[in-house]
Design a protein around this motif. Structure first.
Motif, PDB file in Angstrom:
ATOM      1  N   THR A   1       0.456  -1.135   0.118  1.00 21.00           N
ATOM      2  CA  THR A   1       0.430  -0.373  -0.047  1.00 21.00           C
ATOM      3  C   THR A   1       0.898   1.362   0.109  1.00 21.00           C
ATOM      4  O   THR A   1       0.336   2.431  -0.321  1.00 21.00           O
ATOM      5  CB  THR A   1      -1.365   0.227   1.270  1.00 21.00           C
ATOM      6  N   TRP A   2       2.190   1.326   0.602  1.00 21.92           N
ATOM      7  CA  TRP A   2       2.945   2.335   0.135  1.00 21.92           C
ATOM      8  C   TRP A   2       4.065   2.562  -0.390  1.00 21.92           C
ATOM      9  O   TRP A   2       5.611   1.701  -0.129  1.00 21.92           O
ATOM     10  CB  TRP A   2       3.706   2.754   1.639  1.00 21.92           C
ATOM     11  N   PRO A   3       4.227   2.280  -2.136  1.00 20.69           N
ATOM     12  CA  PRO A   3       5.219   1.989  -2.575  1.00 20.69           C
ATOM     13  C   PRO A   3       6.276   2.123  -2.255  1.00 20.69           C
ATOM     14  O   PRO A   3       7.133   1.633  -3.133  1.00 20.69           O
ATOM     15  CB  PRO A   3       4.296   2.495  -4.043  1.00 20.69           C
ATOM     16  N   ALA A   4       6.787   3.449  -1.862  1.00 22.74           N
ATOM     17  CA  ALA A   4       8.443   4.021  -1.802  1.00 22.74           C
ATOM     18  C   ALA A   4       8.499   4.786  -0.454  1.00 22.74           C
ATOM     19  O   ALA A   4       8.194   5.105  -0.134  1.00 22.74           O
ATOM     20  CB  ALA A   4       8.440   4.386  -3.021  1.00 22.74           C
ATOM     21  N   GLY A   5       9.500   4.792   0.091  1.00 25.00           N
ATOM     22  CA  GLY A   5      10.157   5.197   1.697  1.00 25.00           C
ATOM     23  C   GLY A   5       9.408   4.361   2.082  1.00 25.00           C
ATOM     24  O   GLY A   5       8.787   3.875   2.522  1.00 25.00           O
ATOM     25  N   VAL A   6      10.152   5.359   3.017  1.00 26.50           N
ATOM     26  CA  VAL A   6       9.596   4.758   5.365  1.00 26.50           C
ATOM     27  C   VAL A   6       8.191   5.626   5.044  1.00 26.50           C
ATOM     28  O   VAL A   6       8.460   6.565   5.146  1.00 26.50           O
ATOM     29  CB  VAL A   6      10.417   4.506   5.664  1.00 26.50           C
ATOM     30  N   PRO A   7       7.059   4.699   5.329  1.00 22.74           N
ATOM     31  CA  PRO A   7       5.257   6.136   6.197  1.00 22.74           C
ATOM     32  C   PRO A   7       6.446   6.548   6.386  1.00 22.74           C
ATOM     33  O   PRO A   7       5.436   7.819   5.938  1.00 22.74           O
ATOM     34  CB  PRO A   7       4.670   4.875   5.959  1.00 22.74           C
ATOM     35  N   VAL A   8       6.610   6.887   7.690  1.00 23.35           N
ATOM     36  CA  VAL A   8       6.129   7.460   8.942  1.00 23.35           C
ATOM     37  C   VAL A   8       7.075   8.680   8.014  1.00 23.35           C
ATOM     38  O   VAL A   8       7.164  10.201   7.912  1.00 23.35           O
ATOM     39  CB  VAL A   8       7.312   7.507  10.092  1.00 23.35           C
ATOM     40  N   LEU A   9       8.560   8.624   7.567  1.00 21.22           N
ATOM     41  CA  LEU A   9       9.444   9.498   6.672  1.00 21.22           C
ATOM     42  C   LEU A   9       8.658  10.132   5.508  1.00 21.22           C
ATOM     43  O   LEU A   9       8.343  11.382   5.692  1.00 21.22           O
ATOM     44  CB  LEU A   9      10.977   9.135   6.621  1.00 21.22           C
ATOM     45  N   THR A  10       8.955   9.499   4.915  1.00 20.00           N
ATOM     46  CA  THR A  10       8.058  10.295   3.362  1.00 20.00           C
ATOM     47  C   THR A  10       6.736  10.850   3.658  1.00 20.00           C
ATOM     48  O   THR A  10       6.948  12.192   2.913  1.00 20.00           O
ATOM     49  CB  THR A  10       7.556   8.872   2.585  1.00 20.00           C
TER      50      THR A  10
ATOM     51  N   ASP B   1      11.617  20.640  -2.489  1.00 21.40           N
ATOM     52  CA  ASP B   1      11.324  20.208  -3.068  1.00 21.40           C
ATOM     53  C   ASP B   1      12.711  19.456  -2.695  1.00 21.40           C
ATOM     54  O   ASP B   1      12.713  17.986  -2.003  1.00 21.40           O
ATOM     55  CB  ASP B   1      10.947  19.240  -4.864  1.00 21.40           C
ATOM     56  N   GLY B   2      13.736  19.505  -2.291  1.00 14.85           N
ATOM     57  CA  GLY B   2      14.572  19.225  -2.055  1.00 14.85           C
ATOM     58  C   GLY B   2      15.122  20.242  -0.442  1.00 14.85           C
ATOM     59  O   GLY B   2      15.728  18.937   0.405  1.00 14.85           O
ATOM     60  N   LEU B   3      14.655  21.059   0.149  1.00 11.07           N
ATOM     61  CA  LEU B   3      14.676  21.135   1.790  1.00 11.07           C
ATOM     62  C   LEU B   3      13.642  20.535   2.317  1.00 11.07           C
ATOM     63  O   LEU B   3      14.434  20.411   3.765  1.00 11.07           O
ATOM     64  CB  LEU B   3      14.262  22.938   1.604  1.00 11.07           C
ATOM     65  N   ALA B   4      12.846  20.108   2.044  1.00 10.74           N
ATOM     66  CA  ALA B   4      11.658  19.609   2.794  1.00 10.74           C
ATOM     67  C   ALA B   4      12.698  18.058   3.535  1.00 10.74           C
ATOM     68  O   ALA B   4      12.293  17.606   4.539  1.00 10.74           O
ATOM     69  CB  ALA B   4      10.157  18.986   1.847  1.00 10.74           C
ATOM     70  N   PRO B   5      12.855  17.247   2.277  1.00 10.63           N
ATOM     71  CA  PRO B   5      13.727  15.679   3.222  1.00 10.63           C
ATOM     72  C   PRO B   5      15.109  16.091   3.335  1.00 10.63           C
ATOM     73  O   PRO B   5      15.456  15.282   4.261  1.00 10.63           O
ATOM     74  CB  PRO B   5      13.861  15.095   1.344  1.00 10.63           C
TER      75      PRO B   5
END
Length: 190
Positions: free
Chosen positions: A120-129, A153-157
């Motif tokens: 159900t969550w295709p990419a990344g770690v759910p809490v972090l994404t 889009d770069g600052l957030a991650p």
């Protein structure tokens, strides 16, 4: 536990118990027995409502991600008020002061849980994404108001990754607000 208790109440009780066990004992201590003991119910209660323990854990993680919606709304509403650095600092402390850091460790610890979440969550770690989206949406709103420049889009991650590193040692003391704020100011450049 009496029969006929609504599934929602059982789920909430089990998820809250999982929070407590995960905070106290970490991913290796989070077992179905530990959760049901903490919840004060029979082990069969968990298995009556979930196919297996990894199904429970996947639902638990997704429930905790959904809880971030309230924090996201609060952060978006703060756009244009206070300082951007203070608003982001408060949001990062709220996200990583929760059970989020322990959930990241749990997802890393359990291969089957990662596989279930991928359904159900295709990419990344759910809490972090989800946290990245929360911060990105806020920064975009502030950018629309002229209070933030740069690539949101770069600052957030970058902010989420930096904050995660600050909070990563779940057994040690959490960083103080000034340490988090200093990181935010450095990443944002103001």
């Amino acid at each position: 536990m009496p029969t006929g208790v609504a599934l929602r109440a059982v789920r909430a009780q089990l998820f809250e118990a999982a929070d407590r066990v995960l905070r106290r004992a970490g991913p290796s201590g989070l077992t179905s027995r530990a959760v049901t003991t903490e919840a004060g119910c029979a082990k069969g209660v968990l298995h009556r409502h979930f196919a297996d323990f990894d199904a429970f854990l996947a639902e638990y993680v997704l429930d905790r991600v959904e809880r971030m919606d309230e924090q996201a709304a609060k952060l978006r509403e703060s756009a244009g008020t206070g300082t951007v650095a203070d608003n982001v600092t408060d949001a990062l402390i709220a996200v990583f002061g929760s059970v989020a850091v322990a959930i990241v460790a749990l997802i890393t610890f359990r291969d089957e849980l990662r596989a279930r979440l991928r359904e159900t969550w295709p990419a990344g770690v759910p809490v972090l994404t989800e946290a990245v989206e929360l911060v990105r949406d806020y920064l975009a709103a502030e950018q629309d108001l002229g209070r933030v420049s740069g690539d949101v889009d770069g600052l957030a991650p970058t902010l989420i990754g930096s904050a995660h590193l600050l909070f990563a040692d779940r057994t040690g003391p959490a960083p103080d607000r000034e340490a988090v704020r200093a990181t935010v100011v450095t990443v944002l450049g103001h």
